[in-house]
Write a protein that holds these residues in place. Structure first.
Motif, PDB file in Angstrom:
ATOM      1  N   TYR A 149      -4.208  -6.541   4.265  1.00 29.24           N
ATOM      2  CA  TYR A 149      -2.984  -5.827   3.930  1.00 29.24           C
ATOM      3  C   TYR A 149      -1.960  -5.822   5.061  1.00 29.24           C
ATOM      4  CZ  TYR A 149      -5.260  -4.327  -0.339  1.00 29.24           C
ATOM      5  OH  TYR A 149      -5.892  -4.308  -1.563  1.00 29.24           O
ATOM      6  N   ILE A 171     -10.208  -2.174  -2.117  1.00 26.13           N
ATOM      7  CA  ILE A 171     -10.395  -0.982  -1.286  1.00 26.13           C
ATOM      8  C   ILE A 171     -11.502  -0.111  -1.867  1.00 26.13           C
ATOM      9  CG2 ILE A 171      -9.309   1.135  -0.432  1.00 26.13           C
ATOM     10  CD1 ILE A 171      -6.637  -0.408  -0.370  1.00 26.13           C
ATOM     11  N   LYS A 182      -6.759   0.262  -5.993  1.00 21.34           N
ATOM     12  CA  LYS A 182      -6.967  -1.139  -5.625  1.00 21.34           C
ATOM     13  C   LYS A 182      -8.470  -1.450  -5.568  1.00 21.34           C
ATOM     14  CE  LYS A 182      -2.534  -1.611  -3.381  1.00 21.34           C
ATOM     15  NZ  LYS A 182      -2.007  -0.381  -3.962  1.00 21.34           N
ATOM     16  N   LEU A 218       0.841  -1.194   0.000  1.00 24.20           N
ATOM     17  CA  LEU A 218       0.000   0.000   0.000  1.00 24.20           C
ATOM     18  C   LEU A 218       0.875   1.242   0.000  1.00 24.20           C
ATOM     19  CD1 LEU A 218      -2.599  -0.952   2.762  1.00 24.20           C
ATOM     20  CD2 LEU A 218      -2.894  -1.105   0.286  1.00 24.20           C
ATOM     21  N   THR A 228      -6.440   5.688  -4.218  1.00 19.36           N
ATOM     22  CA  THR A 228      -6.125   4.275  -4.435  1.00 19.36           C
ATOM     23  C   THR A 228      -6.646   3.840  -5.795  1.00 19.36           C
ATOM     24  OG1 THR A 228      -6.252   2.043  -3.497  1.00 19.36           O
ATOM     25  CG2 THR A 228      -8.236   3.389  -3.337  1.00 19.36           C
ATOM     26  N   GLU A 248      -2.836   5.265   1.048  1.00 21.67           N
ATOM     27  CA  GLU A 248      -3.787   4.151   1.200  1.00 21.67           C
ATOM     28  C   GLU A 248      -3.817   3.663   2.648  1.00 21.67           C
ATOM     29  OE1 GLU A 248      -3.653   2.097  -3.235  1.00 21.67           O
ATOM     30  OE2 GLU A 248      -2.018   1.690  -1.815  1.00 21.67           O
ATOM     31  N   ARG A 249      -2.644   3.519   3.255  1.00 22.27           N
ATOM     32  CA  ARG A 249      -2.575   3.090   4.663  1.00 22.27           C
ATOM     33  C   ARG A 249      -3.295   4.093   5.560  1.00 22.27           C
ATOM     34  NH1 ARG A 249       2.557   1.786   3.112  1.00 22.27           N
ATOM     35  NH2 ARG A 249       3.467   3.669   4.003  1.00 22.27           N
TER      36      ARG A 249
END
Length: 186
Positions: free
Chosen positions: A68, A132, A129, A13, A127, A17-18
């Motif tokens: 993750y 997510i 992804k 990530l 993001t 994102e985190r």
């Protein structure tokens, strides 16, 4: 939703994102915890119903955190407790305001859902992804439904509310739009 998460690659990530996932986990906890307190005080139905939905939102974000390999910022925290001091202050302020009157409680509900929508939209822009984005999309649909529920109470109680995180046009359009179906969190 969990099956989609499990099938997605658990690639690294970005910092954004985190941060987005960790923020959304605690922000959904704020919503759940505030609504539990306000339902205990006022018994207004949306607070009781929506606190369960907020738990499902927390669980969906937790599934992403586990996928993750991120720590859970809400692990071991009691109702109304937060690691992030800024979020602790927000929770304390919202509960204090919401306990003043049922009208103030509805104001708090609208503010929380508006903030959730804005933060989910911002996090989604950070993001690419699919897992997510899928969870954020479901949570945003749920938050729009919650906003609609609180808006109906706003109308019934004559609560004056000025949007703080969405434009007045988007807020009104969302509040007056039809209920959206959300997928089950499992």
């Amino acid at each position: 939703m969990r099956a989609n998460i499990a099938r997605s690659p658990s690639s690294d990530l970005t910092a954004a994102e985190r941060e987005g996932l960790l923020l959304m986990r605690e922000e959904e906890k704020i919503a759940r915890d505030v609504y539990i307190r306000l339902f205990e005080r006022w018994g207004i139905r949306p607070f009781g119903n929506i606190s369960g939905s907020e738990q499902a939102h927390m669980d969906a974000i937790l599934a992403l955190l586990k996928h993750y390999g991120l720590p859970d910022p809400a692990q071991g925290l009691a109702l109304g407790e937060f690691h992030n001091p800024e979020l602790q202050r927000l929770y304390d302020r919202l509960v204090k305001q919401g306990l003043r009157s049922s009208e103030d409680a509805i104001h708090v509900g609208l503010l929380i859902e508006e903030l959730d929508i804005a933060d989910l939209q911002k996090a989604a822009t950070q993001t690419d992804k699919a897992a997510i984005l899928g969870v954020y999309g479901e949570l945003e649909r749920g938050s729009r439904n919650h906003l609609r529920a609180f808006y109906r109470w706003k109308q019934m109680l004559g609560v004056n509310y000025v949007p703080q995180h969405l434009s007045p046009e988007i807020f009104e359009r969302t509040a007056l739009s039809v209920h959206e179906d959300c997928s089950a969190p499992g």
